[in-house]
Design an enzyme around this catalytic site. Structure first.
Site, PDB file in Angstrom:
ATOM      1  N   ASP A 110       0.803  -1.224   0.000  1.00 50.45           N
ATOM      2  CA  ASP A 110       0.000   0.000   0.000  1.00 50.45           C
ATOM      3  C   ASP A 110       0.839   1.279   0.000  1.00 50.45           C
ATOM      4  O   ASP A 110       0.281   2.372  -0.130  1.00 50.45           O
ATOM      5  CB  ASP A 110      -0.943   0.008   1.207  1.00 50.45           C
ATOM      6  CG  ASP A 110      -2.060  -1.015   1.067  1.00 50.45           C
ATOM      7  OD1 ASP A 110      -2.593  -1.148  -0.044  1.00 50.45           O
ATOM      8  OD2 ASP A 110      -2.381  -1.695   2.068  1.00 50.45           O
ATOM      9  N   ASP A 171      -5.690  -5.365  -5.751  1.00 49.84           N
ATOM     10  CA  ASP A 171      -5.447  -3.947  -5.453  1.00 49.84           C
ATOM     11  C   ASP A 171      -4.017  -3.533  -5.821  1.00 49.84           C
ATOM     12  O   ASP A 171      -3.737  -2.379  -6.135  1.00 49.84           O
ATOM     13  CB  ASP A 171      -5.655  -3.648  -3.958  1.00 49.84           C
ATOM     14  CG  ASP A 171      -6.728  -4.478  -3.289  1.00 49.84           C
ATOM     15  OD1 ASP A 171      -6.962  -5.614  -3.723  1.00 49.84           O
ATOM     16  OD2 ASP A 171      -7.315  -3.992  -2.313  1.00 49.84           O
TER      17      ASP A 171
END
Ligand code: GLY
Length: 401
Positions: A110, A171
């Site tokens: 992330d 993602d």
């Protein structure tokens, strides 16, 4: 239709050398930005009091380690782009600085969301050398999670309870953008090579023949072998699950792969994902998806974040595809839905978030039918892309051309 002069700032932001002209802006977009600016101002007071960034009403303001920390500073940079007001530049810079240490943190994939949405957007709008270096530092940190055997980035760390040895989540496709930018900034091609290998393996092992995908794929890091599909978000049967935000991450990811490589296989792949979404029988009339396309028997909640990410991706795809108008019209429909009273906050309400009816993780009972800062971020991004397209402006800076 309303005309404005201020969006002329976009010319400056993308470094184009065309004379200023009056910009077209439909009333619904003008209204949306009024709400966005007002909500961002309200949120800023909370943010400055705490030094934290907002995630959702349910999870509150979070420290920089949270995967969502880049989105609010990203919204402030987008407000600077939209308004040209120095005040937004100053506020964006101040909040971006809260994330300073994150450029070195490789605890998950992330870092791409954290650093690219904040420092990356900051660099595109200010050409500040420190921001450029942060993008390169973050790419170095992300690259430490790459393994030559699996030829992918390990999104999360191994998890014995879930029997994950090397989990990769869809993602992760979003965070390849940071790697391409870092190659441009540093001349180090290894970042681009990693991005391409990750995208290739993901096409091969993450996607089903109908171009839908589960959230998680686990690999064996010793041999590189595919182990199995699994879920963390989306419906709990990984054979059928089509978590709606995950489908949007993939659409956006393969569209950006085409932007960065001009390799037509990625354009074709993005269009196949687009077809899965646009033709899906469970796509609601207003095009704000339920939390999973394949979970019709479970009480259904919408996910405005999946809609906003999809709209932004469709707008970019519309500029590359032969039948681009189909994607443009789909994006316009989504944005009009999100800009209606049903989804757009009444100013001063909704905890200073912009959109309603977003869902974090339905089966975990986390952030269900509420607010999510990343729904707001991609909504603002999509509106800016929409304005650029209807005003015949390029979507990206010269470094992407
Ligand atoms: N990247 C985490 C999520 O989309 O929920």
């Amino acid at each position: 239709m309303w005309t404005i002069a201020l969006v002329g700032f976009i010319h400056q932001a993308v470094g184009a050398v065309q004379p200023e002209k009056e910009e077209q802006q439909p009333d619904w977009v003008t209204h949306a930005f009024k709400v966005i600016e007002g909500q961002a101002k309200g949120m800023l007071k909370e943010v400055k009091k705490t030094g934290l960034t907002p995630r959702s009403i349910e999870r509150g303001l979070r420290p920089s380690e949270d995967w969502t920390s880049g989105f609010y500073p990203g919204i402030l940079w987008y407000l600077y782009e939209y308004t040209g007001k120095d005040q937004w530049c100053k506020e964006a810079a101040q909040v971006t600085a809260y994330l300073e240490k994150e450029q070195y943190s490789n605890h998950d994939h992330d870092i791409g969301f954290r650093i690219y949405c904040s420092y990356g957007n900051g660099y595109l709008l200010t050409q500040e050398a420190h921001y450029k270096q942060a993008v390169v530092n973050a790419a170095k940190a992300l690259s430490t999670r790459y393994n030559e055997k699996t030829q992918t980035i390990m999104s999360w760390n191994p998890n014995e309870q879930r029997d994950w040895k090397y989990p990769v989540i869809i993602d992760n496709m979003m965070n390849l953008e940071l790697l391409f930018e870092a190659t441009r900034f540093s001349g180090d091609n290894s970042f681009t090579e990693i991005a391409i290998k990750h995208a290739q393996q993901t096409m091969k092992f993450h996607y089903r023949s109908d171009f839908s995908c589960p959230h998680v794929v686990d690999y064996d890091p010793a041999t590189g072998a595919f182990r199995r599909m699994d879920y963390n978000n989306g419906f709990c049967d990984p054979k059928r699950a089509a978590w709606s935000r995950g489908q949007s991450w993939g659409l956006y990811g393969y569209t950006l792969m085409y932007r960065e490589t001009s390799d037509s296989q990625y354009l074709a792949f993005a269009e196949n994902i687009a077809a899965f979404l646009l033709d899906h029988p469970n796509m609601p009339e207003d095009m704000v998806p339920y939390w999973d396309y394949h979970a019709p028997k479970i009480p259904t909640m919408r996910d405005a974040s999946a809609a906003a990410i999809m709209a932004s991706a469709f707008l970019e795809l519309s500029t590359y595809a032969e039948d681009g108008n189909r994607y443009f019209k789909a994006a316009e429909k989504i944005l009009k839905s999100l800009s209606s009273e049903q989804y757009l906050a009444h100013p001063g309400t909704n905890g200073h978030y912009v959109l309603k009816h977003a869902t974090g993780n339905y089966l975990n009972g986390s952030e269900v039918d509420g607010t999510l800062i990343y729904a707001d971020y991609y909504y603002v991004e999509a509106l800016l892309r929409y304005l650029k397209i209807i005003n015949d402006q390029p979507l990206f800076t010269q470094s992407h051309e």
